[in-house]
Design a protein around this motif. Structure first.
Motif, PDB file in Angstrom:
ATOM      1  N   TYR B  32      55.906 -12.038 -21.572  1.00  0.00           N
ATOM      2  CA  TYR B  32      54.533 -11.576 -21.699  1.00  0.00           C
ATOM      3  C   TYR B  32      54.147 -10.995 -20.361  1.00  0.00           C
ATOM      4  CZ  TYR B  32      49.833 -11.598 -23.727  1.00  0.00           C
ATOM      5  OH  TYR B  32      48.629 -11.230 -24.260  1.00  0.00           O
ATOM      6  N   LEU B  34      51.213  -8.676 -17.940  1.00  0.00           N
ATOM      7  CA  LEU B  34      49.799  -8.358 -17.796  1.00  0.00           C
ATOM      8  C   LEU B  34      49.586  -7.473 -16.580  1.00  0.00           C
ATOM      9  CD1 LEU B  34      50.208 -11.772 -18.090  1.00  0.00           C
ATOM     10  CD2 LEU B  34      47.887 -11.472 -18.923  1.00  0.00           C
ATOM     11  N   TYR B  36      46.462  -6.822 -13.785  1.00  0.00           N
ATOM     12  CA  TYR B  36      45.187  -7.257 -13.244  1.00  0.00           C
ATOM     13  C   TYR B  36      44.739  -6.231 -12.223  1.00  0.00           C
ATOM     14  CZ  TYR B  36      45.069 -12.007 -15.189  1.00  0.00           C
ATOM     15  OH  TYR B  36      44.991 -13.090 -16.027  1.00  0.00           O
ATOM     16  N   LYS B  38      42.114  -5.640  -8.896  1.00  0.00           N
ATOM     17  CA  LYS B  38      41.403  -6.419  -7.885  1.00  0.00           C
ATOM     18  C   LYS B  38      40.656  -5.511  -6.926  1.00  0.00           C
ATOM     19  CE  LYS B  38      41.927 -10.032  -4.390  1.00  0.00           C
ATOM     20  NZ  LYS B  38      41.068  -9.324  -3.436  1.00  0.00           N
ATOM     21  N   GLU B  42      36.861  -9.721  -4.220  1.00  0.00           N
ATOM     22  CA  GLU B  42      36.715 -10.251  -5.564  1.00  0.00           C
ATOM     23  C   GLU B  42      38.048 -10.824  -6.028  1.00  0.00           C
ATOM     24  OE1 GLU B  42      33.385  -6.995  -7.126  1.00  0.00           O
ATOM     25  OE2 GLU B  42      35.112  -7.537  -8.380  1.00  0.00           O
ATOM     26  N   GLY B  43      37.994 -11.665  -7.050  1.00  0.00           N
ATOM     27  CA  GLY B  43      39.223 -12.155  -7.645  1.00  0.00           C
ATOM     28  C   GLY B  43      39.819 -11.134  -8.587  1.00  0.00           C
ATOM     29  N   PRO B  44      41.098 -11.291  -8.931  1.00  0.00           N
ATOM     30  CA  PRO B  44      41.724 -10.375  -9.898  1.00  0.00           C
ATOM     31  C   PRO B  44      41.006 -10.428 -11.236  1.00  0.00           C
ATOM     32  CG  PRO B  44      43.372 -11.726  -8.759  1.00  0.00           C
ATOM     33  CD  PRO B  44      42.039 -12.309  -8.431  1.00  0.00           C
ATOM     34  N   PHE B  46      41.448  -9.398 -15.321  1.00  0.00           N
ATOM     35  CA  PHE B  46      42.411  -9.019 -16.345  1.00  0.00           C
ATOM     36  C   PHE B  46      42.100  -7.635 -16.893  1.00  0.00           C
ATOM     37  CE2 PHE B  46      45.244  -9.180 -19.820  1.00  0.00           C
ATOM     38  CZ  PHE B  46      44.561  -8.764 -20.948  1.00  0.00           C
ATOM     39  N   PHE B  89      47.729  -5.357  -9.853  1.00  0.00           N
ATOM     40  CA  PHE B  89      48.822  -6.320  -9.851  1.00  0.00           C
ATOM     41  C   PHE B  89      49.458  -6.369 -11.234  1.00  0.00           C
ATOM     42  CE2 PHE B  89      48.616  -8.393  -5.783  1.00  0.00           C
ATOM     43  CZ  PHE B  89      47.298  -8.321  -5.387  1.00  0.00           C
ATOM     44  N   VAL B  93      54.709 -13.709 -17.504  1.00  0.00           N
ATOM     45  CA  VAL B  93      54.735 -15.106 -17.928  1.00  0.00           C
ATOM     46  C   VAL B  93      56.064 -15.372 -18.622  1.00  0.00           C
ATOM     47  CG1 VAL B  93      53.635 -16.892 -19.334  1.00  0.00           C
ATOM     48  CG2 VAL B  93      52.243 -15.125 -18.250  1.00  0.00           C
ATOM     49  N   GLY B 102      49.704 -20.239 -18.194  1.00  0.00           N
ATOM     50  CA  GLY B 102      48.862 -19.758 -17.100  1.00  0.00           C
ATOM     51  C   GLY B 102      49.623 -19.567 -15.817  1.00  0.00           C
ATOM     52  N   LEU B 104      51.388 -17.432 -13.862  1.00  0.00           N
ATOM     53  CA  LEU B 104      51.679 -16.013 -13.710  1.00  0.00           C
ATOM     54  C   LEU B 104      52.541 -15.791 -12.480  1.00  0.00           C
ATOM     55  CD1 LEU B 104      48.086 -14.543 -14.280  1.00  0.00           C
ATOM     56  CD2 LEU B 104      49.872 -14.938 -15.969  1.00  0.00           C
ATOM     57  N   PHE B 106      53.246 -12.832 -10.014  1.00  0.00           N
ATOM     58  CA  PHE B 106      52.651 -11.549  -9.682  1.00  0.00           C
ATOM     59  C   PHE B 106      53.610 -10.661  -8.894  1.00  0.00           C
ATOM     60  CE2 PHE B 106      48.153 -11.701 -10.760  1.00  0.00           C
ATOM     61  CZ  PHE B 106      47.890 -13.047 -10.911  1.00  0.00           C
TER      62      PHE B 106
END
Lengths: 113, 116
Positions: B32, B34, B36, B38, B42-44, B46, B89, B93, B102, B104, B106
């Motif tokens: 899986y 993803l 992200y 950023k 700030e935080g990443p 989705f 990013f 998974v 959860g 991840l 990166f």
């Protein structure tokens, strides 16, 4: 909409001191994750909790511990701090166990002098 | 051992053109993927994801392509907008649907700059 709240946003400590970071997940989120991002590096998974139980563990040093409380907030405790612990610490949350789609906080920047 | 690699530290694109961000992975257990985004301080956030059983997933201006045999995925942004300027990013998974949902892994990130 409420987001993930992390505190403190900035923290400065001396070597060998202890630091505690707090994370308040989005309301009704029951899963919390901690990530560490060193300078110029990608975020590294540390640990996660689901329904107050540790659910997964990554590259978290033995000097670090974490827990999730009854209100679902989480705390990351770091002892015997080293210079290399200086990093941005992200907390993320999710409701249940969605695959990878996490909601991140703004991060807590720890500087160890 | 960098299991997820974004070999381009930065990418500069003109507004309205296509942005293509690339990502390679080495771990065959990843199933899986993803992206992200950023922004500074700030935080990443989705953006989009894709399961290994698919080779394409589209959401508005964003499309992710997965080439499992090459262990490569890419994010296409069309048309690019100045507000897309951020660090992107790639994340993966392993054993999705199991216990590591959860966890991840990166990539190093790619700084995208979209010029007006």
């Amino acid at each position: 909409a409420a987001g993930v709240i992390q505190s403190p946003r900035h923290l400065i400590k001396e070597k060998r001191e202890t630091a505690t970071l707090k994370c308040y997940p989005i309301p009704r989120h029951d899963t919390v994750y901690w990530y560490q991002q060193g300078p110029g590096q990608d975020p590294q998974f540390l640990i996660s909790f689901y329904e107050k139980m540790q659910s997964d563990k990554g590259s978290i040093p033995d000097r670090f511990s974490a827990q999730q409380f009854s209100d679902y907030h989480s705390e990351l405790n770091m002892s015997s701090l080293e210079l290399g612990d200086s990093a941005l610490y992200f907390c993320a949350s999710s409701r249940g166990r969605p695959t990878g789609e996490l909601f991140f906080g703004e991060g807590s920047r720890l500087t160890v002098l | 051992d960098q299991q997820v690699k974004q070999n381009s530290p930065s990418l500069s694109v003109q507004e309205g053109r296509i942005s293509i961000l690339n990502c390679d992975y080495t771990n065959s257990m990843f199933d899986y993927f993803l992206w992200y985004k950023k922004y500074p301080a700030e935080g990443p956030t989705f953006l989009i994801s894709i399961s290994s059983i698919k080779d394409k997933n589209e959401d508005g201006r964003f499309t992710v392509f997965l080439n499992k045999s090459a262990k490569h995925l890419s994010l296409h942004i069309v048309p690019s907008q100045p507000g897309d300027s951020a660090v992107y990013f790639c994340a993966a998974v392993a054993n999705a649907g199991g216990t590591s949902y959860g966890k991840l892994t990166f990539g190093q990130g790619t700084i995208l700059t979209v010029h007006p």
